[in-house]
Design an enzyme around this catalytic site. Sequence first.
Site, PDB file in Angstrom:
ATOM      1  N   HIS A 270       0.618  -1.303   0.056  1.00 13.66           N
ATOM      2  CA  HIS A 270       0.043  -0.033  -0.030  1.00 13.66           C
ATOM      3  C   HIS A 270       0.748   1.162   0.101  1.00 13.66           C
ATOM      4  O   HIS A 270       0.597   2.426   0.791  1.00 13.66           O
ATOM      5  CB  HIS A 270      -0.866   0.187   1.335  1.00 13.66           C
ATOM      6  CG  HIS A 270      -2.035  -0.799   0.915  1.00 13.66           C
ATOM      7  ND1 HIS A 270      -2.430  -1.702   0.069  1.00 13.66           N
ATOM      8  CD2 HIS A 270      -2.853  -1.641   1.946  1.00 13.66           C
ATOM      9  CE1 HIS A 270      -3.233  -2.275   0.282  1.00 13.66           C
ATOM     10  NE2 HIS A 270      -3.552  -2.490   1.637  1.00 13.66           N
TER      11      HIS A 270
ATOM     12  N   HIS B 149      -9.840   2.023   0.289  1.00 11.78           N
ATOM     13  CA  HIS B 149      -9.774   0.735   1.177  1.00 11.78           C
ATOM     14  C   HIS B 149     -10.975   0.681   2.188  1.00 11.78           C
ATOM     15  O   HIS B 149     -10.733   0.420   3.362  1.00 11.78           O
ATOM     16  CB  HIS B 149      -8.439   0.840   1.924  1.00 11.78           C
ATOM     17  CG  HIS B 149      -7.986  -0.473   2.170  1.00 11.78           C
ATOM     18  ND1 HIS B 149      -8.526  -1.413   3.335  1.00 11.78           N
ATOM     19  CD2 HIS B 149      -6.812  -1.283   1.878  1.00 11.78           C
ATOM     20  CE1 HIS B 149      -7.852  -2.394   3.552  1.00 11.78           C
ATOM     21  NE2 HIS B 149      -6.791  -2.599   2.438  1.00 11.78           N
TER      22      HIS B 149
ATOM     23  N   GLU C  82     -11.807  -3.967  -3.102  1.00 18.13           N
ATOM     24  CA  GLU C  82     -10.872  -3.134  -3.610  1.00 18.13           C
ATOM     25  C   GLU C  82     -10.590  -3.102  -5.130  1.00 18.13           C
ATOM     26  O   GLU C  82     -10.520  -4.019  -5.562  1.00 18.13           O
ATOM     27  CB  GLU C  82      -9.419  -3.277  -2.831  1.00 18.13           C
ATOM     28  CG  GLU C  82      -9.460  -2.989  -1.364  1.00 18.13           C
ATOM     29  CD  GLU C  82      -8.167  -3.817  -0.665  1.00 18.13           C
ATOM     30  OE1 GLU C  82      -7.183  -3.759  -1.100  1.00 18.13           O
ATOM     31  OE2 GLU C  82      -8.516  -4.570   0.379  1.00 18.13           O
TER      32      GLU C  82
HETATM   33  C1  GLA Z   1      -5.215  -5.376   1.897  1.00 15.83           C
HETATM   34  C2  GLA Z   1      -4.005  -6.535   1.694  1.00 15.83           C
HETATM   35  C3  GLA Z   1      -4.228  -7.236   3.042  1.00 15.83           C
HETATM   36  C4  GLA Z   1      -4.017  -6.445   4.311  1.00 15.83           C
HETATM   37  C5  GLA Z   1      -5.080  -5.154   3.924  1.00 15.83           C
HETATM   38  C6  GLA Z   1      -4.659  -4.288   5.247  1.00 15.83           C
HETATM   39  O1  GLA Z   1      -6.442  -5.718   1.586  1.00 15.83           O
HETATM   40  O2  GLA Z   1      -4.471  -7.442   0.608  1.00 15.83           O
HETATM   41  O3  GLA Z   1      -3.527  -8.635   2.997  1.00 15.83           O
HETATM   42  O4  GLA Z   1      -2.725  -6.047   4.240  1.00 15.83           O
HETATM   43  O5  GLA Z   1      -4.919  -4.769   3.037  1.00 15.83           O
HETATM   44  O6  GLA Z   1      -4.543  -4.867   6.364  1.00 15.83           O
END
Ligand code: GLA
Length: 373
Positions: free
Chosen positions: A126, A200, A337
């Site tokens: 991220h 998110h 997402e």
């Molecule tokens: C995304 C990732 C997950 C996790 C979340 C945040 O969705 O794919 O594995 O890291 O973000 O916690």
Amino acid sequence: MKRLLITWVLLVSLSVLFFGFAPVVRSVFGETGGAVIHAYTLENANGLLVRLLDYGATIQSILVPDKKGQVADVILGYSDLEGYVEGGSYFGSTIGRYSGRLGKGQFEIDGRVYTLPINDGPNTLHGGFNGFHKRLWNANVETVGSFPSVRMTYSSPNGEEGFPGTLVVTVRFTLTDDNELIMDYEAFTDRPTVLNLTNHAYFNLRGEGNSDILSHILHVSSDFFAETDEMLIPTGSFCPVEGTVLDFRTPLPVGARLDVSDRLLARAKGYDHSFLFMRSLANELVLSARLYEPDSGRALEVWTTEPDLHVYTGNFLEGVAGKHGSVYGPYTGICLETQHFPDSPNRPEFPSTRLNPGDRFQSRTIYRFMILP
Ligand code: GLA
């Protein structure tokens, strides 16, 4: 409280009547590092309320009535700014420059290797430690037709978190009277770079803090998911969902097959998977997911121009102090997402995430809420 609400509804109705648009109300949300952070509240004709923050271009709350008219906040988050500044769960925020994982925190552009900060095992997740969700965006209130809209812009300097090129990113949030929250993304760069943007938000259609999401009915019409290794990095193969716990082509409760001993769910302790959406026309909006909560009657459709829907069931949440005293544990929210695939810069076979100077990155995602009887 009731009087305030009535005054608010009256003000909105009057401005729609006289000025033809619904206002966006700006208020102070907090202060960090000497900067004042604002909240922007958008309301539509059906009483849907969306609150955005210029910190992280974040959706802080979405208030939606249920079939009996009872309003609840359907996304997880924090009540105050401190939560967003200190927290590590990305609640409702805009993720960039690169949403998802970049294997070993590196990639190559035109023969040059770029090395990024590592923040998830051996990988970058991220956008690094201080991705777009930890940045102050510049917000402008607009109206799109008669609908309230806020345009958030962030200029990410060349080299920020290791990424090349100055990247100017815009996310415009618009709330329509069809109960759609539209997110229009746009980006420009001054040198070749990579980007992957998403929001998110963790949804709980019963209302945040009210139990888990395991009885929510999920429909994902994708036939293929991206296979991943033990560090959740795509192997490059797309596998059929047929015969696996990832087959949501027929709507099913999220928890119906959530068995963490399943080989596909063990690594992430639940769903944390990218589903492929192909389309015949570039930039065509497709319905990537539908989520329905039978008790409240609330439903959500996610439409997108993006090729990947990443479904994450909040598996890593553990005792997170959320809004109004709520405590979030595993499976108390579900993220849908819309994005490009994780690790695409290292996977030439995946849809490209490269952006060149002079080109415009553009994508659209819509969260559409419905109340079913
Ligand atoms: C995304 C990732 C997950 C996790 C979340 C945040 O969705 O794919 O594995 O890291 O973000 O916690």
